[in-house]
Structure formats: structure tokens, C-alpha cells
Design a protein around this motif. Structure first.
Motif, PDB file in Angstrom:
ATOM      1  N   ALA A  46       8.898   0.093  69.753  1.00 26.79           N
ATOM      2  CA  ALA A  46       9.075  -0.902  70.815  1.00 26.79           C
ATOM      3  C   ALA A  46      10.209  -1.857  70.460  1.00 26.79           C
ATOM      4  CB  ALA A  46       7.783  -1.692  71.023  1.00 26.79           C
ATOM      5  N   ILE A  47      10.989  -2.202  71.478  1.00 27.05           N
ATOM      6  CA  ILE A  47      12.003  -3.248  71.343  1.00 27.05           C
ATOM      7  C   ILE A  47      11.768  -4.286  72.436  1.00 27.05           C
ATOM      8  CG2 ILE A  47      13.737  -1.792  70.235  1.00 27.05           C
ATOM      9  CD1 ILE A  47      15.211  -1.677  72.952  1.00 27.05           C
ATOM     10  N   HIS A  48      12.263  -5.508  72.188  1.00 25.75           N
ATOM     11  CA  HIS A  48      12.114  -6.621  73.125  1.00 25.75           C
ATOM     12  C   HIS A  48      13.509  -7.101  73.531  1.00 25.75           C
ATOM     13  CE1 HIS A  48      10.825 -11.117  73.664  1.00 25.75           C
ATOM     14  NE2 HIS A  48      11.053 -10.534  74.822  1.00 25.75           N
ATOM     15  N   LEU A  49      13.728  -7.152  74.835  1.00 28.04           N
ATOM     16  CA  LEU A  49      14.992  -7.639  75.388  1.00 28.04           C
ATOM     17  C   LEU A  49      14.713  -8.778  76.362  1.00 28.04           C
ATOM     18  CD1 LEU A  49      16.462  -4.147  76.366  1.00 28.04           C
ATOM     19  CD2 LEU A  49      16.913  -5.415  74.265  1.00 28.04           C
ATOM     20  N   THR A  50      15.660  -9.694  76.468  1.00 27.53           N
ATOM     21  CA  THR A  50      15.630 -10.703  77.522  1.00 27.53           C
ATOM     22  C   THR A  50      16.882 -10.501  78.351  1.00 27.53           C
ATOM     23  OG1 THR A  50      14.477 -12.266  76.092  1.00 27.53           O
ATOM     24  CG2 THR A  50      15.493 -13.160  78.064  1.00 27.53           C
ATOM     25  N   ILE A  51      16.699 -10.428  79.665  1.00 27.53           N
ATOM     26  CA  ILE A  51      17.800 -10.153  80.585  1.00 27.53           C
ATOM     27  C   ILE A  51      18.008 -11.370  81.470  1.00 27.53           C
ATOM     28  CG2 ILE A  51      18.573  -8.633  82.447  1.00 27.53           C
ATOM     29  CD1 ILE A  51      16.464  -6.583  81.150  1.00 27.53           C
ATOM     30  N   GLY A  52      19.232 -11.900  81.473  1.00 29.33           N
ATOM     31  CA  GLY A  52      19.556 -13.036  82.321  1.00 29.33           C
ATOM     32  C   GLY A  52      19.672 -12.606  83.776  1.00 29.33           C
ATOM     33  N   LEU A  53      19.111 -13.409  84.675  1.00 29.01           N
ATOM     34  CA  LEU A  53      19.131 -13.103  86.105  1.00 29.01           C
ATOM     35  C   LEU A  53      19.929 -14.161  86.863  1.00 29.01           C
ATOM     36  CD1 LEU A  53      15.342 -12.204  86.517  1.00 29.01           C
ATOM     37  CD2 LEU A  53      17.257 -10.638  86.124  1.00 29.01           C
ATOM     38  N   THR A  54      20.567 -13.752  87.960  1.00 32.18           N
ATOM     39  CA  THR A  54      21.339 -14.695  88.772  1.00 32.18           C
ATOM     40  C   THR A  54      20.432 -15.636  89.551  1.00 32.18           C
ATOM     41  OG1 THR A  54      21.428 -13.100  90.595  1.00 32.18           O
ATOM     42  CG2 THR A  54      23.297 -13.120  89.053  1.00 32.18           C
ATOM     43  N   ASN A  82       8.031  -9.371  82.279  1.00 29.66           N
ATOM     44  CA  ASN A  82       7.541 -10.652  82.780  1.00 29.66           C
ATOM     45  C   ASN A  82       8.737 -11.499  83.218  1.00 29.66           C
ATOM     46  OD1 ASN A  82       5.446 -12.552  83.284  1.00 29.66           O
ATOM     47  ND2 ASN A  82       6.008 -13.648  81.428  1.00 29.66           N
ATOM     48  N   PHE A  83       8.721 -11.948  84.466  1.00 30.82           N
ATOM     49  CA  PHE A  83       9.755 -12.852  84.975  1.00 30.82           C
ATOM     50  C   PHE A  83       9.407 -14.286  84.589  1.00 30.82           C
ATOM     51  CE2 PHE A  83      10.361  -9.260  87.771  1.00 30.82           C
ATOM     52  CZ  PHE A  83      11.727  -9.251  87.985  1.00 30.82           C
ATOM     53  N   GLU A  84      10.439 -15.073  84.250  1.00 31.94           N
ATOM     54  CA  GLU A  84      10.236 -16.476  83.896  1.00 31.94           C
ATOM     55  C   GLU A  84      11.400 -17.317  84.385  1.00 31.94           C
ATOM     56  OE1 GLU A  84       9.695 -17.215  79.741  1.00 31.94           O
ATOM     57  OE2 GLU A  84       7.868 -16.031  79.637  1.00 31.94           O
ATOM     58  N   HIS A  85      11.156 -18.619  84.407  1.00 33.60           N
ATOM     59  CA  HIS A  85      12.219 -19.591  84.622  1.00 33.60           C
ATOM     60  C   HIS A  85      12.026 -20.711  83.624  1.00 33.60           C
ATOM     61  CE1 HIS A  85      14.273 -23.106  86.313  1.00 33.60           C
ATOM     62  NE2 HIS A  85      15.169 -22.201  86.648  1.00 33.60           N
ATOM     63  N   ALA A  86      13.070 -21.001  82.874  1.00 29.99           N
ATOM     64  CA  ALA A  86      13.052 -22.105  81.917  1.00 29.99           C
ATOM     65  C   ALA A  86      14.282 -22.959  82.178  1.00 29.99           C
ATOM     66  CB  ALA A  86      13.056 -21.576  80.486  1.00 29.99           C
ATOM     67  N   GLU A  87      14.150 -24.229  81.931  1.00 31.88           N
ATOM     68  CA  GLU A  87      15.242 -25.156  82.244  1.00 31.88           C
ATOM     69  C   GLU A  87      16.556 -24.759  81.579  1.00 31.88           C
ATOM     70  OE1 GLU A  87      15.935 -29.906  81.898  1.00 31.88           O
ATOM     71  OE2 GLU A  87      13.931 -29.219  82.465  1.00 31.88           O
ATOM     72  N   LEU A  88      16.519 -24.414  80.302  1.00 33.56           N
ATOM     73  CA  LEU A  88      17.757 -24.069  79.601  1.00 33.56           C
ATOM     74  C   LEU A  88      18.213 -22.633  79.859  1.00 33.56           C
ATOM     75  CD1 LEU A  88      17.144 -25.817  76.165  1.00 33.56           C
ATOM     76  CD2 LEU A  88      18.624 -26.574  78.029  1.00 33.56           C
ATOM     77  N   LYS A  89      17.278 -21.691  79.953  1.00 40.23           N
ATOM     78  CA  LYS A  89      17.631 -20.278  80.116  1.00 40.23           C
ATOM     79  C   LYS A  89      17.789 -19.856  81.567  1.00 40.23           C
ATOM     80  CE  LYS A  89      15.271 -18.680  75.956  1.00 40.23           C
ATOM     81  NZ  LYS A  89      14.180 -17.851  75.449  1.00 40.23           N
ATOM     82  N   ASN A 171       5.877 -21.219  82.458  1.00 40.61           N
ATOM     83  CA  ASN A 171       7.234 -20.963  82.972  1.00 40.61           C
ATOM     84  C   ASN A 171       7.238 -20.110  84.237  1.00 40.61           C
ATOM     85  OD1 ASN A 171       8.164 -22.413  80.799  1.00 40.61           O
ATOM     86  ND2 ASN A 171       8.870 -20.643  79.662  1.00 40.61           N
ATOM     87  N   GLN A 172       6.106 -20.025  84.921  1.00 42.91           N
ATOM     88  CA  GLN A 172       6.052 -19.276  86.174  1.00 42.91           C
ATOM     89  C   GLN A 172       5.541 -20.134  87.331  1.00 42.91           C
ATOM     90  OE1 GLN A 172       3.735 -15.723  85.302  1.00 42.91           O
ATOM     91  NE2 GLN A 172       5.638 -14.617  84.971  1.00 42.91           N
ATOM     92  N   GLU A 173       5.233 -21.387  87.044  1.00 45.33           N
ATOM     93  CA  GLU A 173       4.637 -22.253  88.054  1.00 45.33           C
ATOM     94  C   GLU A 173       5.489 -22.354  89.315  1.00 45.33           C
ATOM     95  OE1 GLU A 173       5.188 -23.329  84.869  1.00 45.33           O
ATOM     96  OE2 GLU A 173       3.162 -23.375  84.049  1.00 45.33           O
TER      97      GLU A 173
END
Length: 189
Positions: A46-54, A82-89, A171-173
Motif C-alpha cells: 500500500a502507498i498513500h498519496l495526497t492529490i491537490g484539487l482545484t 477521502n475528500f477533505e478541505h483544510a485551510e492551508l491545503k 475537515n469535512q464539515e
């Protein structure tokens, strides 16, 4: 109503429930998919990636899953996201891929994912070293392991702990996207 896990261990595995609000149904799905991949794939890693979204809605997760499934059609694959939104990312997608190391290396898997993402809308771009646009993807190297061998019990337990992070609802609220989480496994064709 959310089904939040309040204990440090869940089904015998340590999880990150003391830091985050971990959804029990998500953890059940994650454990089921990981065990299925562990059983069905000869050398599951298994590998873990984070993908930036527009933005929150442009990426079509069904198209991404289909693209990944086609790219890995000669071997089994597990996909947990898992989709997320964080202030910095900003908007981003956590993606764990379980693949057969007999058929793909971790870096080769990463390159295949870059290929899958390059044709999809909604992926944030960044400049590569030649000033060309490429998908914004971060490969997460672990403290103990750069990737996890699911057949190694110590690494499997560590993976459950790390992957419990994406079973969180923090981070999904503010997300309005209907499908925020998913866990799928495809057998080889």
C-alpha cells in the motif's frame, strides 16, 4: 448521526481516534478492503498519496476509479479515498492504493496514478523541474515504512493505524460533495 469510535483500539488495531473523529462505518469498510486485498493479491503493498484539487466538485471520483482500474487491469487493486478541505491545503483527496508488488513497484504505481490523473478535470497542477504542468501529488513516506506490505503483520497493523486518519470526519464539515469517502477492491482481469 455519526458513529464515532471513542476507544484507542478498534477490532484489535490501534487507530487515531484520540486525535480525530473516526467514523466506525468507514473503519469497518477500510478493514474489510485491506483484508480482502491481503487475501486476494499475491504481494499486496500500500502507498498513500495526497492529490491537490482545484475545487470540491470538479473531480469525478467514478472516472478516477475507472481510470485506475483500467491502468491496473492485469493485477488486483484496492482503492481507499477521502475528500477533505483544510485551510492551508485547500481541497484535496487522500488516496491509498493497494497493489501487487509482483507486477508494480511503488514508484511505478505512483507513475501510473500520475498518468490516470493527467486526463481528469479538477486536479490542481504544479510546475515540474522543466516548468511543465503536472498533477499536484504528494507521496507520503511513513516514519517506519515508505510503503506497507500487507502480508507483514507489523506493517499491516501500522497501516491500519495510519489509514484510520482518512476514516475521520474532521475537515469535512463544510463539504457539500455527496460522496466524501470510498473503499473499493478490484480483482485482476
Amino acid at each position: 448521526m455519526q458513529h464515532i469510535i471513542k476507544k484507542k483500539k478498534y477490532k484489535g488495531y490501534e487507530i487515531q481516534s484520540m486525535k480525530y473523529k473516526i467514523d466506525r462505518r468507514r473503519m469497518d469498510r477500510i478493514i474489510k478492503i485491506l483484508k480482502q486485498c491481503k487475501s486476494d493479491i499475491k504481494r499486496p503493498y500500500a502507498i498513500h498519496l495526497t492529490i491537490g484539487l482545484t475545487d470540491e466538485h470538479t473531480l469525478n471520483i467514478t472516472e478516477l476509479n475507472e481510470s485506475i482500474r483500467k491502468e491496473f487491469k492485469s493485477s488486483g487493486i484496492g482503492i481507499i479515498f477521502n475528500f477533505e478541505h483544510a485551510e492551508l491545503k485547500g481541497f484535496h483527496l487522500h488516496l491509498y492504493l493497494i497493489f501487487d508488488k509482483n507486477k508494480n513497484t511503488p514508484y511505478g504505481t505512483y507513475l501510473k496514478i500520475v498518468k490516470c490523473l493527467s486526463s481528469l478535470a479538477g486536479i490542481r497542477l504544479k510546475k515540474d523541474n522543466k516548468n511543465l504542468d503536472e498533477p499536484s501529488i504528494n507521496y507520503h513516506e511513513g516514519i517506519e515504512y515508505d510503503y506497507h506490505n500487507l502480508k507483514n503483520e507489523e506493517q499491516f497493523k501500522d497501516l491500519i493505524n495510519r489509514i484510520s486518519y482518512i476514516a475521520k470526519i474532521d475537515n469535512q464539515e463544510n463539504l457539500t460533495r455527496k460522496r466524501k469517502f470510498g473503499a473499493l477492491a478490484y480483482e485482476h482481469q
